[in-house]
Design an enzyme around this catalytic site. Structure first.
Site, PDB file in Angstrom:
ATOM      1  N   ASP A 128     -54.460 -19.304   3.140  1.00  0.00           N
ATOM      2  CA  ASP A 128     -55.014 -17.715   2.721  1.00  0.00           C
ATOM      3  C   ASP A 128     -55.683 -17.621   1.363  1.00  0.00           C
ATOM      4  O   ASP A 128     -56.601 -18.720   1.176  1.00  0.00           O
ATOM      5  CB  ASP A 128     -53.541 -17.758   2.794  1.00  0.00           C
ATOM      6  CG  ASP A 128     -52.590 -16.933   2.280  1.00  0.00           C
ATOM      7  OD1 ASP A 128     -53.477 -15.508   2.517  1.00  0.00           O
ATOM      8  OD2 ASP A 128     -51.143 -16.582   3.305  1.00  0.00           O
ATOM      9  N   TRP A 163     -57.684 -11.406   5.009  1.00  0.00           N
ATOM     10  CA  TRP A 163     -57.849 -10.829   5.190  1.00  0.00           C
ATOM     11  C   TRP A 163     -59.149 -10.207   5.128  1.00  0.00           C
ATOM     12  O   TRP A 163     -59.014  -8.954   4.927  1.00  0.00           O
ATOM     13  CB  TRP A 163     -57.101 -10.034   4.305  1.00  0.00           C
ATOM     14  CG  TRP A 163     -56.139 -10.548   3.612  1.00  0.00           C
ATOM     15  CD1 TRP A 163     -55.258 -11.057   3.795  1.00  0.00           C
ATOM     16  CD2 TRP A 163     -55.568 -10.951   1.986  1.00  0.00           C
ATOM     17  NE1 TRP A 163     -54.078 -12.208   3.659  1.00  0.00           N
ATOM     18  CE2 TRP A 163     -54.998 -11.837   2.105  1.00  0.00           C
ATOM     19  CE3 TRP A 163     -56.276 -11.350   0.684  1.00  0.00           C
ATOM     20  CZ2 TRP A 163     -54.277 -12.695   0.503  1.00  0.00           C
ATOM     21  CZ3 TRP A 163     -55.722 -11.784  -0.355  1.00  0.00           C
ATOM     22  CH2 TRP A 163     -54.971 -12.798  -0.242  1.00  0.00           C
ATOM     23  N   GLY A 164     -60.194 -10.215   5.267  1.00  0.00           N
ATOM     24  CA  GLY A 164     -61.956  -9.513   5.699  1.00  0.00           C
ATOM     25  C   GLY A 164     -62.387  -9.249   5.027  1.00  0.00           C
ATOM     26  O   GLY A 164     -63.924  -8.733   4.290  1.00  0.00           O
ATOM     27  N   ASP A 185     -51.798  -8.008   5.999  1.00  0.00           N
ATOM     28  CA  ASP A 185     -50.587  -8.008   7.747  1.00  0.00           C
ATOM     29  C   ASP A 185     -50.233  -7.057   8.234  1.00  0.00           C
ATOM     30  O   ASP A 185     -50.582  -5.719   7.982  1.00  0.00           O
ATOM     31  CB  ASP A 185     -49.242  -8.556   6.515  1.00  0.00           C
ATOM     32  CG  ASP A 185     -50.142 -10.091   5.707  1.00  0.00           C
ATOM     33  OD1 ASP A 185     -50.663  -9.958   5.758  1.00  0.00           O
ATOM     34  OD2 ASP A 185     -48.840 -10.256   5.365  1.00  0.00           O
TER      35      ASP A 185
END
Ligand code: GLA
Length: 383
Positions: A128, A163-164, A185
């Site tokens: 993450d 998350w890009g 998400d």
């Protein structure tokens, strides 16, 4: 060490969508049992991945360790249990100093943590991006963990979750990533599926292929509004209709997305289980060419996505993104690279219905609001 990891999109289950911070060893074992009992494991859903909240609050002797209350038997024993079922075991950490849930994470501990995961029998690491030190380079942090995993002596699929950010798809593969999240998400509702699946994956097909996949996040299919409180809150997680869940699964299959189930497999309803068990759609997802579908246009709210398959067939997905019933959406052979006039057999692989032989174009059958049809158009035989 094998260079052949994730040659097709990884399939399995991840704890986050359903359990959030309430994950524990019994839930993981029962899920592994259920993957086998439902037949999902035999269809390829083999990665059992524990997301955040398995960790103890502090490192011990510089190493990560598990929460002794929720994982009293320890992570290595749990990995053994999962392996004993013929499945693969995944875990979670973060490129920052702490995980998104505030637990200790791997920034500047990459080597020791990768070695620890390898010793425990980990086959998959979701990594993450919370609490990443301001000013530090995200790609460099991911690269350090990618190197550490390769040096660990164990084959570990590396799943990037930033998350890009930082144009991730452009460098994810070069830092050792096998799959990489392209967005924030997902939620258990149609507008989230629409935004992430239809809008945000459009320009990413060029980055996907054997060994590396764009990840539009875990499946919400089958959650039915029963997600964990942290992500799937209130009206954002009210669930979807059967048609919406079917379209979500079909789109992820067309896009060669990882198929990580987020629902509670121990309590899956029969409709969701049957959607997840569609062998012909799974075969499209797992096709060895590894092409991610592209959108070739839209016709009155019906988006048309096409995916070339290894045996010469073409998969075409018609997705009714509008709120009216739709039918007879045309797609011409020319637009999908087939010779005009070629006699091609068409099969609806959502329903298993043979749609007959077509020669210049194909017209879809009826589609409910937010419903879909996916056909496999067979390569014309040479005569
Ligand atoms: C982030 C990720 C989620 C999940 C949580 C865990 O939000 O994007 O997928 O892993 O952290 O805390």
């Amino acid at each position: 060490m094998s260079l052949n990891l994730a040659l097709t999109p990884p399939m399995g289950w991840n704890s986050w969508n359903t359990f959030g911070s309430k994950i524990n060893q019994a839930a993981v074992r029962e899920t592994a049992d259920a993957l086998v009992a439902t037949g999902l494991a035999a269809l390829g859903y083999v990665y059992v991945v524990i997301d955040d909240f398995w960790e103890a609050d502090e490192r011990v002797d510089g190493k990560l360790t598990w929460n002794p209350e929720t994982f009293p038997s320890g992570i290595p024993a749990l990995a053994d249990y999962v392996h004993g079922k013929g499945l693969k075991f995944g875990i979670y950490s973060c490129a920052g100093t702490h995980t998104c849930g505030g637990k200790p994470a791997s920034y500047r501990y990459e080597d020791v943590d990768a070695r620890t995961f390898a010793e425990w029998g980990v086959d998959f690491l979701k990594y993450d991006f919370c609490f990443h030190p301001p000013g530090a380079s995200g790609p460099a942090s991911y690269r350090r963990m990618g190197r550490a995993l390769r040096a660990s002596g164990r084959d570990i699929v590396f799943s990037l979750c930033n998350w890009g950010f930082d144009e991730l798809p452009k460098w994810a593969r070069s830092v050792g990533g096998h799959l990489w999240r392209t967005t924030g998400d997902i939620k258990d509702n149609w507008s989230s599926i629409y935004d992430i699946g239809f809008r945000r994956q459009r320009d990413l097909a060029a980055y996907a292929g054997p060994g590396g996949w764009n990840d539009p996040d875990m499946l919400v299919l089958g959650m039915r509004g029963r997600g964990n409180d942290e992500v799937i809150q209130g009206s954002e997680g009210q669930g979807c209709t059967d048609e919406e869940y079917q379209s979500h699964f079909a789109l992820w299959c067309m896009q060669a997305a990882p198929l990580m189930i987020g629902a509670d497999i121990r309590n899956l309803d029969l409709v969701s289980l049957s959607i997840l068990s569609n062998k012909e759609l799974i075969a499209v997802n797992q096709d060895p060419l590894g092409i991610q579908a592209s959108c070739i246009g839209a016709h009155r709210n019906v988006e048309i996505w096409t995916k070339q398959l290894a045996d010469g067939d073409v998969a075409v997905g018609f997705f009714n993104t509008g709120t009216d019933q739709r039918s007879k959406t045309p797609v011409s052979w020319e637009s999908i690279g087939l010779p005009d006039g070629a006699e091609c057999r068409v099969r609806n692989i959502v329903t298993g219905e043979d749609r007959g032989v077509w020669t210049h174009n194909y017209n879809s059958g009826p589609m409910a609001p937010h419903g879909c049809e996916v056909v496999r158009i067979c390569k014309p035989s040479l005569r």
